[in-house]
Enzyme design. Sequence first.
Site, PDB file in Angstrom:
ATOM      1  CG  ASN A  85      -1.771   5.638  -0.602  1.00  0.00           C
ATOM      2  OD1 ASN A  85      -1.752   6.862  -0.764  1.00  0.00           O
ATOM      3  ND2 ASN A  85      -1.890   4.783  -1.595  1.00  0.00           N
ATOM      4  CD  GLU A 135      -4.288  -2.450   3.235  1.00  0.00           C
ATOM      5  OE1 GLU A 135      -5.127  -3.106   3.872  1.00  0.00           O
ATOM      6  OE2 GLU A 135      -4.581  -1.504   2.486  1.00  0.00           O
ATOM      7  N   GLY A 164      -2.698  -2.986  -2.200  1.00  0.00           N
ATOM      8  CA  GLY A 164      -1.390  -3.588  -1.932  1.00  0.00           C
ATOM      9  C   GLY A 164      -1.383  -4.367  -0.636  1.00  0.00           C
ATOM     10  CB  SER A 203      -0.907  -0.029   1.220  1.00  0.00           C
ATOM     11  OG  SER A 203      -1.679   1.119   1.225  1.00  0.00           O
ATOM     12  N   GLY A 204       0.595   2.158  -0.905  1.00  0.00           N
ATOM     13  CA  GLY A 204       1.351   3.406  -0.981  1.00  0.00           C
ATOM     14  C   GLY A 204       2.573   3.312  -1.849  1.00  0.00           C
ATOM     15  CB  SER A 227      -5.147   3.678   0.695  1.00  0.00           C
ATOM     16  OG  SER A 227      -4.965   2.297   0.603  1.00  0.00           O
ATOM     17  CB  SER A 228      -6.881   1.314  -4.252  1.00  0.00           C
ATOM     18  OG  SER A 228      -6.055   2.144  -5.006  1.00  0.00           O
ATOM     19  CB  THR A 242      -3.587   3.993  -7.711  1.00  0.00           C
ATOM     20  OG1 THR A 242      -4.038   2.950  -6.863  1.00  0.00           O
ATOM     21  CG2 THR A 242      -4.760   4.665  -8.359  1.00  0.00           C
TER      22      THR A 242
HETATM   23  N1  LIG Z   1       5.195   8.219 -10.024  1.00  0.00           N
HETATM   24  C1  LIG Z   1       4.859   8.988  -9.021  1.00  0.00           C
HETATM   25  N2  LIG Z   1       5.207  10.284  -9.024  1.00  0.00           N
HETATM   26  C2  LIG Z   1       4.871  11.088  -8.012  1.00  0.00           C
HETATM   27  N3  LIG Z   1       4.175  10.675  -6.920  1.00  0.00           N
HETATM   28  C3  LIG Z   1       3.792   9.388  -6.868  1.00  0.00           C
HETATM   29  C4  LIG Z   1       4.104   8.486  -7.924  1.00  0.00           C
HETATM   30  N4  LIG Z   1       3.595   7.294  -7.577  1.00  0.00           N
HETATM   31  C5  LIG Z   1       2.993   7.452  -6.371  1.00  0.00           C
HETATM   32  N5  LIG Z   1       3.093   8.712  -5.960  1.00  0.00           N
HETATM   33  C6  LIG Z   1       2.586   9.265  -4.678  1.00  0.00           C
HETATM   34  O1  LIG Z   1       2.328   8.218  -3.809  1.00  0.00           O
HETATM   35  C7  LIG Z   1       0.981   8.181  -3.367  1.00  0.00           C
HETATM   36  C8  LIG Z   1       0.512   6.773  -3.265  1.00  0.00           C
HETATM   37  O2  LIG Z   1       0.460   6.148  -4.491  1.00  0.00           O
HETATM   38  P1  LIG Z   1      -0.681   5.156  -4.930  1.00  0.00           P
HETATM   39  O3  LIG Z   1      -1.998   5.643  -4.480  1.00  0.00           O
HETATM   40  O4  LIG Z   1      -0.494   4.884  -6.346  1.00  0.00           O
HETATM   41  O5  LIG Z   1      -0.340   3.916  -4.089  1.00  0.00           O
HETATM   42  P2  LIG Z   1      -0.939   2.458  -4.211  1.00  0.00           P
HETATM   43  O6  LIG Z   1       0.190   1.557  -4.475  1.00  0.00           O
HETATM   44  O7  LIG Z   1      -2.032   2.460  -5.164  1.00  0.00           O
HETATM   45  O8  LIG Z   1      -1.480   2.209  -2.742  1.00  0.00           O
HETATM   46  P3  LIG Z   1      -2.754   1.393  -2.268  1.00  0.00           P
HETATM   47  O9  LIG Z   1      -2.422  -0.003  -2.347  1.00  0.00           O
HETATM   48  O10 LIG Z   1      -2.962   1.897  -0.923  1.00  0.00           O
HETATM   49  O11 LIG Z   1      -3.834   1.806  -3.179  1.00  0.00           O
HETATM   50  C9  LIG Z   1       0.239   8.937  -4.426  1.00  0.00           C
HETATM   51  O12 LIG Z   1      -0.894   9.548  -3.898  1.00  0.00           O
HETATM   52  C10 LIG Z   1       1.292   9.965  -4.871  1.00  0.00           C
HETATM   53  O13 LIG Z   1       1.253  11.070  -4.007  1.00  0.00           O
HETATM   54 MG   LIG Z   2      -3.980   2.280  -5.070  1.00  0.00          MG
END
Ligand SMILES: Nc1ncnc2c1ncn2[C@@H]1O[C@H](COP(=O)(O)OP(=O)(O)OP(=O)(O)O)[C@@H](O)[C@H]1O
Ligand SMILES: [Mg+2]
Length: 1078
Positions: A160, A392, A390, A110-111, A163-164, A115
């Site tokens: 996050n 957790e 992701g 997660s994070g 977070s999805s 996404t």
């Molecule tokens: N390529 C990137 N460039 C800039 N910031 C990023 C990038 N990827 C992620 N982030 C930052 O990290 C945060 C978390 O990313 P994201 O929501 O994609 O995580 P995730 O893997 O989908 O987590 P979860 O499993 O909780 O959904 C985003 O809100 C953003 O602020």
């Molecule tokens: Mg996500």
Amino acid sequence: MAKMEAKTSLLDNMIGVGDMVLLEPLDEDSFINNLKKRFDHNEVYTYIGSVVISINPYRSLPIYSPEKVEEYRNRNFYELSPHIFALSDEAYRSLRDQDKDQCILITGESGAGKTEASKLVMSYVAAVCGKGAEVNQVKEQLLQSNPVLEAFGNAKTVRNDNSSRFGKYMDIEFDFKGDPLGGVISNYLLEKSRVVKQPRGERNFHIFYQILSGASEDFLCELKLERDFSRYNYLGLDSAHVNGVDDAANFRTVRNAMQIVGFMDHETQSVFEVVAAVLKLGNIEFKPESRVNGLDESKIKDKNELKEICELTGIDQSVLERAFSFRTVEAKQEKVSTTLNVAQAYYARDALAKNLYSRLFSWLVTRINESIKAQTKVRKKVMGVLDIYGFEIFEDNSFEQFIINYCNEKLQQIFIELTLKEEQEEYIREGIEWTHIEYFNNAIICDLIENNQTGILAMLDEECLRPGTVTDETFLEKLNQVCATHQHFESRMSKCSRFLNDTSLPHSCFRIQHYAGKVMYQVEGFVDKNNDLLYRDLSQAMWKASHSLIKALFPEGNPAKINLKRPPTAGSQFKASVATLMKNLQTKNPNYIRCIKPNDKKAAHVFNDALVCHQIRYLGLLENVRVRRAGYAFRQAYEPCLERYKMLCRQTWPHWRGAARAGVEVLFNELEIPEEEFSFGRSKIFIRNPRTLFKLEDLRKQRLEDLATLIEKIYRGWKCRTRFLLMKKSQIVIASWYRRYAQQKKYQKTKSSAVTVQSYIRGWKARKLLRELKHQKRCNEAATIIAAYWHGTQVRREYRKFFRANAGRKIYEFTLQRIMQKYFLEMKKKMPSLSPIDKNWPARPYLFLDSTHKELKRIFHLWRCKKYRDQFTDQQKLIYEEKLEASELFKDKKALYPASVGQPFQGAYLEIGKNPKYKKLKDAVDEKIIIAEVVNKINRANGKATSRIFLLTKNNVLLADQKSGNIKSEVPLGDVAKVSMSSQNDGFFAVHLKEGSGAAGKGDFLLSSDHLIEMATKLYRTTLSQTKQKLNIEIADEFLVQFRQDKVCVKFIQGSQKNGNIPTCKRKNNRLLEVAVP
Ligand SMILES: Nc1ncnc2c1ncn2[C@@H]1O[C@H](COP(=O)(O)OP(=O)(O)OP(=O)(O)O)[C@@H](O)[C@H]1O
Ligand SMILES: [Mg+2]
């Protein structure tokens, strides 16, 4: 050219190593150091062969611009620095060009940025695939589905901020050209417990905060909401505001996105109404109320909130209220109604809120799918993008984390299957020499969870379905019995009591050693959450709502469709959908993005080695590199390989007659590729190093260029030759035509010269002949003339004597005749007009015609006067006769005359007959009146004038009083001796009477009239016609007038103009009356 100067390999300007396969030495430290080094230099992407490792930078980097998209477009995977765009491009191109369905598997905890990565992939594909209004709309709808789903399905967690809280798999569908057609989204288990309760430091789903912050006052009022977060029990307050997140702005984005995706206004409205209803449900509170049987029954504390919910959703308030107090259990034909206590009521309320929200979310996904559905039925190519929650590990991990982590286990499994296991197995299958590489296979953990008999999920289901009292504890007991010996399962109560001394493991928990680490799960809530129970009374109440969306969300509430069978449990549903997903993924070509989280603080520039190390370990990245390194980077069946590279070798080009494998062998030998770089499998060739492949590709590219040049050369040669032949042929045609033309011209010229010469000669000859003939003719004529003259002379001499006598007169007469003739003819043309007053007359041509000319003029004048007169009527004739008479009498005699010519003679100036004043006078005179006029009678004594009416009849002259009309004097015409008047311009006249006549006694009359000429003329004519005697009219400036006895001389003198033009009369003495005429 710019492209030529740009990078041609990821090796150029590389920071650390771009591809871990090249890492030397290969161990955990160097792996992490390499990642760190790259991370510090803003290189967040690194490859392991074709797998992309992505480290979350936690800040925006300038590497996703449209220019970058262009840079990576249609470029070889290893040509540029590692980038998520390179992987997207590779996937898109092999989908478009090689017709292979693709899936992009994004994993990480997660994070870690899954996404974000999925959005980057989608936006890259959207940027490079086809263009056009329709295609753009499809793209826009696909992209805009993200903000909608994120608003409803994402929340801030401790790991996050976005977070999805649901799993998402999206199939993007393309046509054969690679233009997007539409898509299908599948969602996996929303973490709905979050709706009613959030762990510390976390928030509910974004949409609740977005509505309260972003909706207008009016809209809030419509939804019966208040802006204040603290009003709602379901909203965790400690972190309602997230740094850097503008909920109000996001709300606008979401509404806009919903509109783009195709939500109708009323649908959007309904969605928000449901969200509002969920939020308000949390505010319903219950209190116990004692009943007769001693049990407590729950009652709603404040019904206001309930009332508003019912208004919002169109549910009958009493129905809902009852559903919160009673529960009806139906068993076969029986219906038993039991009361709910306060705890049960709260449970029912929360279950309703969770169900309402999660069903709304699934409805949203279905509705979006309806919009983005591909419109055609043609065969589609598919690119799947998987972005699932992701891995957790929280402080308190519950059923949701268990499910989420199970899903991640499965994904890891598929990664292992497809990359590590499958790869190694393939080498064995193909008979390639291979040293096995150890890696951890998590299949055993998957089995622990999903095994149909002994898996945890199966246990849970069994427990849920079992009759009797079922609690979370009984479930744990069961687990303890069944899984106790499993090496990845730990619990305090397990039979062997291995963990009895482990104080970190409380009694109500079990621990699973996941591939990504140990996770301790609180067993509390497992049974409930798996059962996902919603009292039938509630679902029926919902179905009865007049709100069409809510009604549609609870189809099982329809009494007609009562189903006594239990619905599948949440766990088994999830297991089934994960299984389908795995099956689906296995049919596609996988592309991996493995996201890594650099730190736990969501901070930029921070690289926590331990955290990264942990992730690298459980993701098995090192093993991944090892397999990759030990193995071969590229493999391909012999046929397509030979087909692709056969142009690189003389023997295989253009056709290889033997077996494909032998062809590839010949090819590789010919190209002198080092033996350690490739191996021959049973059906495939294995190439160890990507560089070898690139070399092959480069050679092929070069060769293709050569071939293209060859084709071009041959084509050009052929084209030139054909052109030359055509030109040659044309030249011959042109030359022959030209020669013909030139000869024709030359011939024409010669011919015309010959004709000219000929004509000159002929002309000369003819002229010569003509001259001779003319000469001859003249000679003849001369002879004739001489003869004629001679004859003439002879004849004249003979006849002279007869000619001379009358010749002159005859000639004169003839000439005269001719002149006269000409004169008359000329005159005829020049005749003047027929008007008698026209004085024009042509000039005389000859002097000798003078008298004739004048005579002719006179005759013509008379003739035209006659013509003129002939037009007169009798009356006109009479008038003109009178005028003629006047002219004869007075012309050149009396100065008054010329003025009278133009005046018409009217005679009766007084209308005696018509005027009643003169009736008496009219009666007295029975003759026809010729003149009736007022005249002045001059008094003989003093020369003063008195007005009198002067009447002339056929026989008489009468004078009458002007006023009374009495006749004063009457003189028969026969008694008038003469009339005298002056030669001047006056109207005086004297009427002399014959001496001795009857009227003569009074003397002559001296009168003055304005119409003297007319009077005198008429008098003259009347007298003449009556008496046949001419009246004597004397015109003299002195005449005598008989006044009684005396004769008085009337003398006209030139007077002054004192009195204007009126003559004055004065008695000078006895014998003289002077009239002064001005
Ligand atoms: N390529 C990137 N460039 C800039 N910031 C990023 C990038 N990827 C992620 N982030 C930052 O990290 C945060 C978390 O990313 P994201 O929501 O994609 O995580 P995730 O893997 O989908 O987590 P979860 O499993 O909780 O959904 C985003 O809100 C953003 O602020
Ligand atoms: Mg996500």
